[in-house]
Design a protein around this motif. Structure first.
Motif, short mmCIF file in Angstrom:
data_model
loop_
_atom_site.label_atom_id
_atom_site.label_comp_id
_atom_site.label_asym_id
_atom_site.label_seq_id
_atom_site.Cartn_x
_atom_site.Cartn_y
_atom_site.Cartn_z
N ASP A 340 0.81 -1.21 0.00
CA ASP A 340 0.00 0.00 0.00
C ASP A 340 0.85 1.27 0.00
N GLY A 341 2.18 1.10 -0.10
CA GLY A 341 3.09 2.23 -0.18
C GLY A 341 3.64 2.72 1.15
N THR A 342 3.16 2.17 2.27
CA THR A 342 3.66 2.60 3.58
C THR A 342 5.00 1.94 3.88
N LEU A 343 5.85 2.70 4.60
CA LEU A 343 7.16 2.19 4.98
C LEU A 343 7.02 1.14 6.08
N LEU A 344 7.94 0.19 6.07
CA LEU A 344 7.97 -0.83 7.12
C LEU A 344 8.43 -0.19 8.43
N ASN A 345 7.62 -0.33 9.47
CA ASN A 345 7.98 0.19 10.79
C ASN A 345 8.31 -0.93 11.76
N THR A 346 7.34 -1.83 11.97
CA THR A 346 7.55 -2.97 12.86
C THR A 346 7.82 -4.21 12.01
N SER A 347 8.93 -4.89 12.29
CA SER A 347 9.32 -6.02 11.44
C SER A 347 9.58 -7.27 12.27
N TYR A 348 9.56 -8.41 11.59
CA TYR A 348 9.79 -9.70 12.23
C TYR A 348 10.81 -10.50 11.41
#
Length: 393
Positions: A340-348
């Motif tokens: 959706d174009g949003t940057l990755l903030n919380t990752s696993y």
């Protein structure tokens, strides 16, 4: 006018007529507007109390349904029509597994159809199911006491291998019999009623009689009372019209909206989607590249999954598959974005990932599913399963 009315001035008579007339208008207005309120339901002679009850019943039913979904999905249950399922993250014996389900107000799963059997294949776990021949060897029964009629045994099963007491059934893609003391994962099933009665079940008269006291007091003593009666009836008439016409609009709009939402749930679950929290998820049964996987999701009116929380990531881990997710750094190396174009903030990311070890590993996937940090980067043209997500509006 009643000939027995006491003698009164012309004004008094007019006030009496006004009172009676307003009562008739009130009755007619209520009849008409309440008929309008129930026109769409087909009722011809509504009970006023039943009308009010019916106008809110559908909304309450949908609210209850959503509350049920929220309650179970928060506890890591997944929905596949018409049941909720809990897939364990630890291993126990068949008896202990069933006890866990019973403590949850459920029981070990009873598989009634090919669609339900296929649903469990995506989890890729050895899981106890609610099937045993403990009572009589060779007579397999479900935990609710019903005899097994439709089965999905692996070829050569059940076989009580090496003459062991293999009296309990487990499954991955198909069923096998095992000693009940073996340690395996398990799956609980709980069927919850999501629908209630939505139609009126009683009807009664729409015409009521206005019984005026034949022994009216002397008209000269009732002037003020009749004026108050007239004004009061006008107020009641106005209020009744406002309320009943609002109810008519409420009934029409709410029923359409509630029916649309209910149809949405039914449509997606019947098409093999799984509900979790506020989204439906589709886990593929074939493998494609990341772009082709996303194309399939878009054709379904969805997109590759965007993982927004620890709970949602735990949900995806349950499938024990390597799955494409909606994450890539195609535009700028090292800048990971969701579809959706949003940057990755919380990752696993799994420790050491992403690493582009094979160069141009620009697409994200779930891979190390035994670890809560299970993401990996891979080459986008590699063929893998994928998971689509469609949020419920």
């Amino acid at each position: 006018m009643d000939k027995n009315l006491p003698d009164a001035s012309a004004t008094n008579r007019k006030l009496v007529v006004l009172g009676l007339g307003l009562l008739c208008i009130l009755q007619a207005a209520l009849n008409i507007s309440l008929r309008l309120a129930l026109y769409s339901s087909g009722a011809r002679t509504p009970d006023y109390e039943a009308v009010t009850k019916n106008l809110t019943e559908e909304a309450k039913m949908l609210r209850r349904k959503l509350e049920i979904f929220d309650h179970y999905t928060r506890k890591q249950w997944v929905y596949f029509q018409p049941s909720f399922y809990y897939i364990s993250s630890e291993k126990k014996s068949w008896r202990d597994s069933r006890d866990d389900c019973l403590q949850k107000g459920a029981d070990l799963v009873i598989i009634n159809s090919k669609e339900e059997q296929d649903f469990f294949r995506v989890f890729e776990k050895f899981m106890w199911i609610g099937l045993t021949d403990n009572e009589t060897e060779g007579m397999w029964k479900w935990v609710d006491g019903t005899l097994l009629t439709k089965s999905f045994w692996r070829r050569g099963q059940p076989n009580s291998f090496l003459f062991q007491n293999e009296d309990c059934a487990a499954m991955t893609d198909l069923w096998i019999d095992l000693p009940c003391g073996n340690q395996n994962f398990w799956t609980c099933e709980k069927t919850v009623s999501l629908y209630g009665r939505s139609a009126l079940t009683s009807v009664c008269k729409t015409h009521s009689e206005v019984n005026m006291d034949k022994n009216l007091p002397d008209a000269s003593a009732t002037n003020r009372k009749l004026v108050v009666l007239g004004l009061g009836l006008l107020c009641i008439l106005q209020a009744a019209l406002n309320i009943s016409l609002r109810l008519a609009l409420y009934s029409s709009d709410e029923k359409e909206g509630d029916q649309l939402k209910r149809n949405t749930f039914d449509h997606y679950t019947q098409e093999g989607w799984v509900y979790f929290r506020s989204s439906f998820y589709f886990i593929s049964s074939e493998k494609k590249s990341w772009p082709a996987s996303r194309g399939d999701c878009l054709q379904k009116g969805a997109d590759l999954v965007i993982i927004n929380s620890k709970e949602e990531n735990e949900f995806t881990r349950q499938f024990r598959q390597l799955l494409w997710i909606g994450l890539n750094d195609n535009e700028t190396e090292g800048t990971w974005k969701w579809v959706d174009g949003t940057l990755l903030n919380t990752s696993y990311w799994h420790p050491g990932e992403p690493n582009s070890i094979n160069s141009d590993e620009d697409c994200g996937m779930t891979m190390f599913n035994e670890d809560k940090y299970n993401w990996n980067d891979g080459q986008c043209n590699t063929l893998h399963f994928w998971i689509c997500e469609k949020m419920l509006a």
